[in-house]
Design an enzyme around this catalytic site. Structure first.
Site, PDB file in Angstrom:
ATOM      1  N   HIS A   1       0.836  -1.197   0.000  1.00  0.00           N
ATOM      2  CA  HIS A   1       0.000   0.000   0.000  1.00  0.00           C
ATOM      3  C   HIS A   1       0.876   1.254   0.000  1.00  0.00           C
ATOM      4  O   HIS A   1       1.502   1.582   1.002  1.00  0.00           O
ATOM      5  CB  HIS A   1      -0.892  -0.024   1.249  1.00  0.00           C
ATOM      6  CG  HIS A   1      -1.861   1.084   1.347  1.00  0.00           C
ATOM      7  ND1 HIS A   1      -1.833   2.015   2.356  1.00  0.00           N
ATOM      8  CD2 HIS A   1      -2.914   1.418   0.555  1.00  0.00           C
ATOM      9  CE1 HIS A   1      -2.821   2.863   2.214  1.00  0.00           C
ATOM     10  NE2 HIS A   1      -3.493   2.523   1.126  1.00  0.00           N
ATOM     11  N   ARG A   2       0.983   1.879  -1.176  1.00  0.00           N
ATOM     12  CA  ARG A   2       1.852   3.050  -1.367  1.00  0.00           C
ATOM     13  C   ARG A   2       3.321   2.699  -1.139  1.00  0.00           C
ATOM     14  O   ARG A   2       4.131   3.559  -0.790  1.00  0.00           O
ATOM     15  CB  ARG A   2       1.417   4.203  -0.466  1.00  0.00           C
ATOM     16  CG  ARG A   2      -0.075   4.511  -0.557  1.00  0.00           C
ATOM     17  CD  ARG A   2      -0.510   5.564   0.444  1.00  0.00           C
ATOM     18  NE  ARG A   2      -1.972   5.567   0.577  1.00  0.00           N
ATOM     19  CZ  ARG A   2      -2.643   6.213   1.514  1.00  0.00           C
ATOM     20  NH1 ARG A   2      -1.977   6.927   2.407  1.00  0.00           N
ATOM     21  NH2 ARG A   2      -3.956   6.157   1.565  1.00  0.00           N
TER      22      ARG A   2
ATOM     23  N   GLU B   1       1.642  -0.352  -5.097  1.00  0.00           N
ATOM     24  CA  GLU B   1       0.451   0.439  -5.385  1.00  0.00           C
ATOM     25  C   GLU B   1       0.756   1.928  -5.461  1.00  0.00           C
ATOM     26  O   GLU B   1       0.999   2.559  -4.431  1.00  0.00           O
ATOM     27  CB  GLU B   1      -0.620   0.198  -4.309  1.00  0.00           C
ATOM     28  CG  GLU B   1      -1.940   0.853  -4.637  1.00  0.00           C
ATOM     29  CD  GLU B   1      -2.556   1.619  -3.472  1.00  0.00           C
ATOM     30  OE1 GLU B   1      -3.739   1.983  -3.606  1.00  0.00           O
ATOM     31  OE2 GLU B   1      -1.875   1.864  -2.473  1.00  0.00           O
TER      32      GLU B   1
ATOM     33  N   ASP C   1      -0.819   5.644  -6.144  1.00  0.00           N
ATOM     34  CA  ASP C   1      -1.972   6.512  -6.395  1.00  0.00           C
ATOM     35  C   ASP C   1      -1.535   7.539  -7.430  1.00  0.00           C
ATOM     36  O   ASP C   1      -0.494   8.182  -7.255  1.00  0.00           O
ATOM     37  CB  ASP C   1      -2.401   7.230  -5.121  1.00  0.00           C
ATOM     38  CG  ASP C   1      -2.896   6.292  -4.041  1.00  0.00           C
ATOM     39  OD1 ASP C   1      -3.360   5.188  -4.386  1.00  0.00           O
ATOM     40  OD2 ASP C   1      -2.824   6.661  -2.859  1.00  0.00           O
TER      41      ASP C   1
ATOM     42  N   HIS D   1      -0.656  10.517  -2.823  1.00  0.00           N
ATOM     43  CA  HIS D   1      -1.923  10.085  -2.238  1.00  0.00           C
ATOM     44  C   HIS D   1      -3.053  11.017  -2.639  1.00  0.00           C
ATOM     45  O   HIS D   1      -4.185  10.574  -2.868  1.00  0.00           O
ATOM     46  CB  HIS D   1      -1.786  10.046  -0.714  1.00  0.00           C
ATOM     47  CG  HIS D   1      -3.055   9.745   0.013  1.00  0.00           C
ATOM     48  ND1 HIS D   1      -3.876   8.708  -0.349  1.00  0.00           N
ATOM     49  CD2 HIS D   1      -3.649  10.346   1.076  1.00  0.00           C
ATOM     50  CE1 HIS D   1      -4.923   8.679   0.473  1.00  0.00           C
ATOM     51  NE2 HIS D   1      -4.817   9.663   1.322  1.00  0.00           N
TER      52      HIS D   1
ATOM     53  N   GLU E   1      -3.975   3.440  -8.852  1.00  0.00           N
ATOM     54  CA  GLU E   1      -5.300   4.007  -8.606  1.00  0.00           C
ATOM     55  C   GLU E   1      -5.411   5.363  -9.283  1.00  0.00           C
ATOM     56  O   GLU E   1      -4.543   6.216  -9.131  1.00  0.00           O
ATOM     57  CB  GLU E   1      -5.573   4.170  -7.108  1.00  0.00           C
ATOM     58  CG  GLU E   1      -6.940   4.794  -6.838  1.00  0.00           C
ATOM     59  CD  GLU E   1      -7.196   5.123  -5.378  1.00  0.00           C
ATOM     60  OE1 GLU E   1      -8.155   5.887  -5.116  1.00  0.00           O
ATOM     61  OE2 GLU E   1      -6.453   4.639  -4.511  1.00  0.00           O
TER      62      GLU E   1
ATOM     63  N   GLN F   1      -7.411   0.502 -10.396  1.00  0.00           N
ATOM     64  CA  GLN F   1      -8.465   0.669  -9.395  1.00  0.00           C
ATOM     65  C   GLN F   1      -8.991   2.101  -9.378  1.00  0.00           C
ATOM     66  O   GLN F   1      -8.287   3.049  -9.717  1.00  0.00           O
ATOM     67  CB  GLN F   1      -7.930   0.299  -8.004  1.00  0.00           C
ATOM     68  CG  GLN F   1      -6.671   1.069  -7.643  1.00  0.00           C
ATOM     69  CD  GLN F   1      -6.154   0.788  -6.258  1.00  0.00           C
ATOM     70  OE1 GLN F   1      -6.912   0.427  -5.355  1.00  0.00           O
ATOM     71  NE2 GLN F   1      -4.863   0.980  -6.051  1.00  0.00           N
TER      72      GLN F   1
END
Length: 331
Positions: A10-11, A37, A39, A52, A146, A183
C-alpha cells in the site's frame, strides 16, 4: 486454499519509508510484495505521478519552497474544500524540485529521518522499477495503480485514463493476465476503461459515502448499495475485483471490537469477483480491540475467510503471516 492471496504494498512499504517514493516501493519489493500500489494524479503538463492526493502539503516539502508560495490556494475537490498546493498547478520539472516527507509523522516518527531525501516518482519510473526487479528477481512485480479524483481531473482537461493507458501500452501491459490491476473509487471511469482495455479493473468501495461521479450525475446509490448482491452483479459486468474497506467484510462495533463477518465475500465470489481488502497496518491505533499488539492475528482472521488479496503498509508482516498460513493444509 487454492491460491495464495496477493500482498499489495500500500503506497509501497509505507510503514517504513515515506509513502509513494521509489525507496518505499523498492523496500516492499525486497520484502516480497506481489504488487506495488501507486496513487496517480496529474501534473500541469499531463504527466502521471504518485501522490496520495493532488494536494501535496502533507506529503512534500512544497511549503518550504518560497518560489511556490503564491501557488497556495483553495479548491473544491470531490465536494470538499482543500487548501494547499496542487499537483495540477506544477509542471513535472517543478514537481521534481520537491522532496517527499512522511504523511503521518505523529504515528511514524521513525520515518521522518527520511524526509527530504527522495523525489516524487512518475508512473514511468515506478514501472521501470517493477520491471527491473522482475528481471533481477525472476518473478513478476505487479503494479496496482489508482486513478485519484478522475472526475475532477477530467473537468480540468487533465484526464487520467488516456495517459495511463498510453503509458501502460508503451510498456507492454496489454492482456488481461498482465501483472496489473487498475483501481478507482469512481464507477464511470472504470466503465470507460472496460471498453478500452482488457487489463484487470478493480472497483474500490468505501465504508461510507458514494462514488463522486454518482454525486455529479445525481445517482443516489451509495457504496453500501454497491456491495448488495445486485450491486456486485453489476460491478462484475465491468470489473474483475472489488477493493473494499475491511470493515465491510468484518464490521466493528462502537467499542472497536469485531462483529460477525458479512456475506459480501461469498456474494462477490459467486459472481466471479476477486476480493481485495484494505488497509492493514501494524500500529495499535488501527487495529481492532480483538488484536492489541497482534497485527498477525488480524491477517489470520481475514486469510481464513478466503480473501484474494490485502493492501498493507507492512508487506513483511503480511507476507510472513500469508506464507505461514497458506503452508498449512486447511482443505
Amino acid at each position: 486454499m487454492n491460491k495464495k492471496p496477493i500482498i499489495i504494498a500500500h503506497r509501497g512499504a509505507s510503514g517504513y519509508r515515506p509513502e509513494h517514493t521509489l525507496a518505499a516501493y523498492e523496500l516492499a519489493i525486497n520484502f516480497g510484495a506481489d504488487y506495488i500500489e501507486p496513487d496517480l494524479v496529474s501534473t500541469q503538463d499531463g504527466v502521471l505521478i504518485a501522490r496520495h492526493e493532488n494536494e501535496i502539503s502533507a506529503t512534500t516539502n512544497v511549503a518550504k519552497h518560497h518560489e511556490f508560495a503564491q501557488r497556495r490556494t483553495t479548491k473544491i475537490i470531490d465536494g470538499e474544500s482543500k487548501t494547499g498546493w496542487f499537483t495540477e498547478d506544477f509542471t513535472l520539472a517543478e514537481i521534481k524540485t520537491l522532496r517527499a516527507k512522511e504523511r503521518i509523522p505523529q504515528l511514524r516518527q521513525q520515518n521522518t529521518i527520511y524526509d527530504g531525501l527522495w523525489q516524487i516518482p512518475t508512473l514511468q519510473e515506478i514501472i521501470d522499477l517493477a520491471k527491473n526487479y522482475s528481471k533481477k528477481l525472476g518473478r513478476n512485480i505487479g503494479i496496482y495503480p489508482e486513478t485519484k479524483h478522475p472526475t475532477y481531473f477530467r473537468s480540468i482537461n487533465l484526464s487520467l485514463e488516456e495517459p495511463l493507458l498510453n503509458t501502460l501500452r508503451a510498456n507492454g501491459y496489454h492482456e488481461k493476465n498482465a501483472p496489473i490491476f487498475i483501481q478507482s473509487f469512481e464507477v464511470s471511469n472504470l466503465r470507460y476503461l472496460a471498453q478500452t482495455t482488457n487489463l484487470p479493473l478493480v472497483q474500490l468501495i468505501n465504508l461510507t459515502g458514494q462514488p463522486y461521479d454518482f454525486v455529479v450525475s445525481g445517482d443516489i446509490r451509495t457504496y453500501t448499495d454497491l456491495v448488495t448482491k445486485s450491486g456486485l452483479s453489476e460491478i462484475a459486468q465491468y470489473a474483475q475485483a472489488i477493493g473494499i474497506h475491511k470493515d465491510i467484510l468484518v464490521p466493528r462495533d462502537n467499542k472497536n471490537k469485531l462483529r460477525s463477518p458479512t456475506s459480501v465475500l461469498q456474494n462477490a465470489h459467486a459472481v466471479g469477483l476477486k476480493v481485495h481488502i484494505w488497509t492493514f497496518r501494524n500500529e495499535d491505533s488501527f487495529l481492532p480491540l480483538d488484536f492489541p499488539g497482534n497485527p498477525q492475528g488480524e491477517y489470520e482472521l481475514f486469510f481464513s475467510l478466503g480473501v484474494d488479496g490485502v493492501f498493507s503498509d507492512f508487506s513483511d508482516t503480511a507476507l510472513s503471516v500469508r506464507d505461514r498460513f497458506t503452508s498449512i493444509d486447511i482443505s
